[in-house]
Design an enzyme around this catalytic site. Sequence first.
Site, mmCIF file in Angstrom:
data_model
loop_
_atom_site.group_PDB
_atom_site.id
_atom_site.type_symbol
_atom_site.label_atom_id
_atom_site.label_comp_id
_atom_site.label_asym_id
_atom_site.label_seq_id
_atom_site.Cartn_x
_atom_site.Cartn_y
_atom_site.Cartn_z
ATOM 1 N N PHE A 139 0.860 -1.185 0.000
ATOM 2 C CA PHE A 139 0.000 0.000 0.000
ATOM 3 C C PHE A 139 0.891 1.227 0.000
ATOM 4 O O PHE A 139 1.733 1.395 0.874
ATOM 5 C CB PHE A 139 -0.928 0.019 1.222
ATOM 6 C CG PHE A 139 -1.861 1.200 1.186
ATOM 7 C CD1 PHE A 139 -3.006 1.172 0.402
ATOM 8 C CD2 PHE A 139 -1.581 2.362 1.895
ATOM 9 C CE1 PHE A 139 -3.852 2.282 0.322
ATOM 10 C CE2 PHE A 139 -2.422 3.469 1.829
ATOM 11 C CZ PHE A 139 -3.553 3.422 1.051
ATOM 12 N N ASP A 224 9.418 2.465 1.510
ATOM 13 C CA ASP A 224 8.280 3.202 2.063
ATOM 14 C C ASP A 224 8.246 2.907 3.569
ATOM 15 O O ASP A 224 7.867 1.815 3.990
ATOM 16 C CB ASP A 224 6.998 2.725 1.371
ATOM 17 C CG ASP A 224 5.732 3.383 1.930
ATOM 18 O OD1 ASP A 224 5.772 3.877 3.063
ATOM 19 O OD2 ASP A 224 4.710 3.369 1.226
ATOM 20 N N LYS A 253 3.024 9.801 8.658
ATOM 21 C CA LYS A 253 2.330 9.300 9.853
ATOM 22 C C LYS A 253 2.875 9.836 11.181
ATOM 23 O O LYS A 253 2.483 10.902 11.611
ATOM 24 C CB LYS A 253 2.319 7.772 9.822
ATOM 25 C CG LYS A 253 1.324 7.223 8.773
ATOM 26 C CD LYS A 253 1.063 5.768 8.999
ATOM 27 C CE LYS A 253 0.130 5.129 7.978
ATOM 28 N NZ LYS A 253 -1.285 5.430 8.172
HETATM 29 C C1 LIG Z 1 2.999 2.112 3.882
HETATM 30 C C2 LIG Z 1 2.117 3.284 3.579
HETATM 31 N N1 LIG Z 1 2.433 4.089 2.562
HETATM 32 C C3 LIG Z 1 1.678 5.154 2.259
HETATM 33 C C4 LIG Z 1 0.544 5.464 2.968
HETATM 34 C C5 LIG Z 1 -0.275 6.655 2.613
HETATM 35 O O1 LIG Z 1 -0.172 7.629 3.593
HETATM 36 P P1 LIG Z 1 -1.252 8.809 3.705
HETATM 37 O O2 LIG Z 1 -2.544 8.183 4.106
HETATM 38 O O3 LIG Z 1 -0.683 9.747 4.728
HETATM 39 O O4 LIG Z 1 -1.339 9.433 2.343
HETATM 40 C C6 LIG Z 1 0.172 4.639 4.043
HETATM 41 C C7 LIG Z 1 -1.062 4.899 4.800
HETATM 42 O O5 LIG Z 1 -1.637 4.051 5.423
HETATM 43 C C8 LIG Z 1 0.979 3.518 4.345
HETATM 44 O O6 LIG Z 1 0.670 2.696 5.357
#
Ligand SMILES: Cc1ncc(COP(=O)(O)O)c(C=O)c1O
Length: 403
Positions: A139, A224, A253
């Site tokens: 994700f 990520d 986050k």
């Molecule tokens: C691993 C990862 N990447 C990207 C995101 C996207 O972040 P945001 O919701 O702040 O756009 C998330 C959100 O849950 C995530 O867990």
Amino acid sequence: MQGNNPLMDSTAKYLCSTYARYPLAVKSAKGCSLFDFEGREYLDLLSGISVCNLGHSHPEVVSAIISQTEKLIHVSNLFYQEEQVALAEKLSSTCSLDKVFFCNSGAEANEGAIKLTRRYMQKILKQDRFEIITLSGSFHGRTLATLTATGQDKIKEGFAPLPSGFTTTAINDEMALEQAINQNTAAIMVEIIQGEGGIKILSPAFVEKIVQSCRRHDLLLIVDEIQTGMGRTGKFWAHQHYGLNPDIITSAKALANGLPMGAVLSTDKVAPAFDAGSHGTTFGGSPLACSAALKVLEVMERDNLVEKAGQLGKKALEAFEQLQRKHPRKIMEIRGKGLMLGIELTFPGNKIWKALLDRGFVLNLTQDTVLRLLPPLVISWKHIEDFRLALDELLHDPELCTN
Ligand SMILES: Cc1ncc(COP(=O)(O)O)c(C=O)c1O
């Protein structure tokens, strides 16, 4: 409050219904507790999805935010700002990366990483490689590019045409990764532990294959760390469990413990691809968000929170494994590192999840069967034990352990 509340009706009337909300309206929160409108207390094992790592309204973060609002909230990236420099310096001291681009969310950080990769290939290496390989179950966000990068079809439904330049390969499959690489490949982008995907950990052999492939084909490695970073897994960044040296990492986050903030960290080799005018944001790296994040890093270091997350997480993992041995037909697997933990059930978990909520435990159910725990790093062992005892009791109820 749980059940009917006027807030539910007005939410349906005035807000886009993009979220399947929990039947809980939160009035306030403090430390590891959420409070509803009737004053009932809930144990927060989710931290606003891995955001409030120091707990809710941490007094030192609150006071850093208040004093910063009186000094400077926003001025834009047209100006030099001491808070940005201090935070960038501090962040680069946590890893092997050199330069930071600040933004406002995880998706925006990953979007930045994708743009940086393409620009590095085109402007620095003068090559027309652009494709980014990502993993099944990953994700990476909800913007058009990051949802295309995401390895889950349900996230992409109804948004065609999707941008080109992404390919997804199976997690932990070395052969499939080898086959996915072609003359257009520019980078491999991974989460070390997939969060939304159900707490799936990259195997050491697969990580080794990624490193070899990057070396052999001159690919960038993007990690990520949006959910796994900031101490959550017992290292400051999850890639440090494997001793990796990524070219780019993304964070968001927990960076500012609840104020919206994201960051793209890159090496001195790659960072020059972002020259003046090539990328930007109005709000990214505001003095307000930076001062909150600086306080977060200071408290984490002083209170040894990364190490504590590792120790407490190990103890929790062992306790949950014990629970699995007690309920082998109900619990499929326990996975995780530090305080990023998944309890995979052998059946759809919504009834158990709801029963836990009724008992005052807030956590998340992902991929239908995985109870995902992302508690504040300041949580106590007693809290985890309370949760384990409640889950143990509920797993004895056959009504809750069926579809
Ligand atoms: C691993 C990862 N990447 C990207 C995101 C996207 O972040 P945001 O919701 O702040 O756009 C998330 C959100 O849950 C995530 O867990």
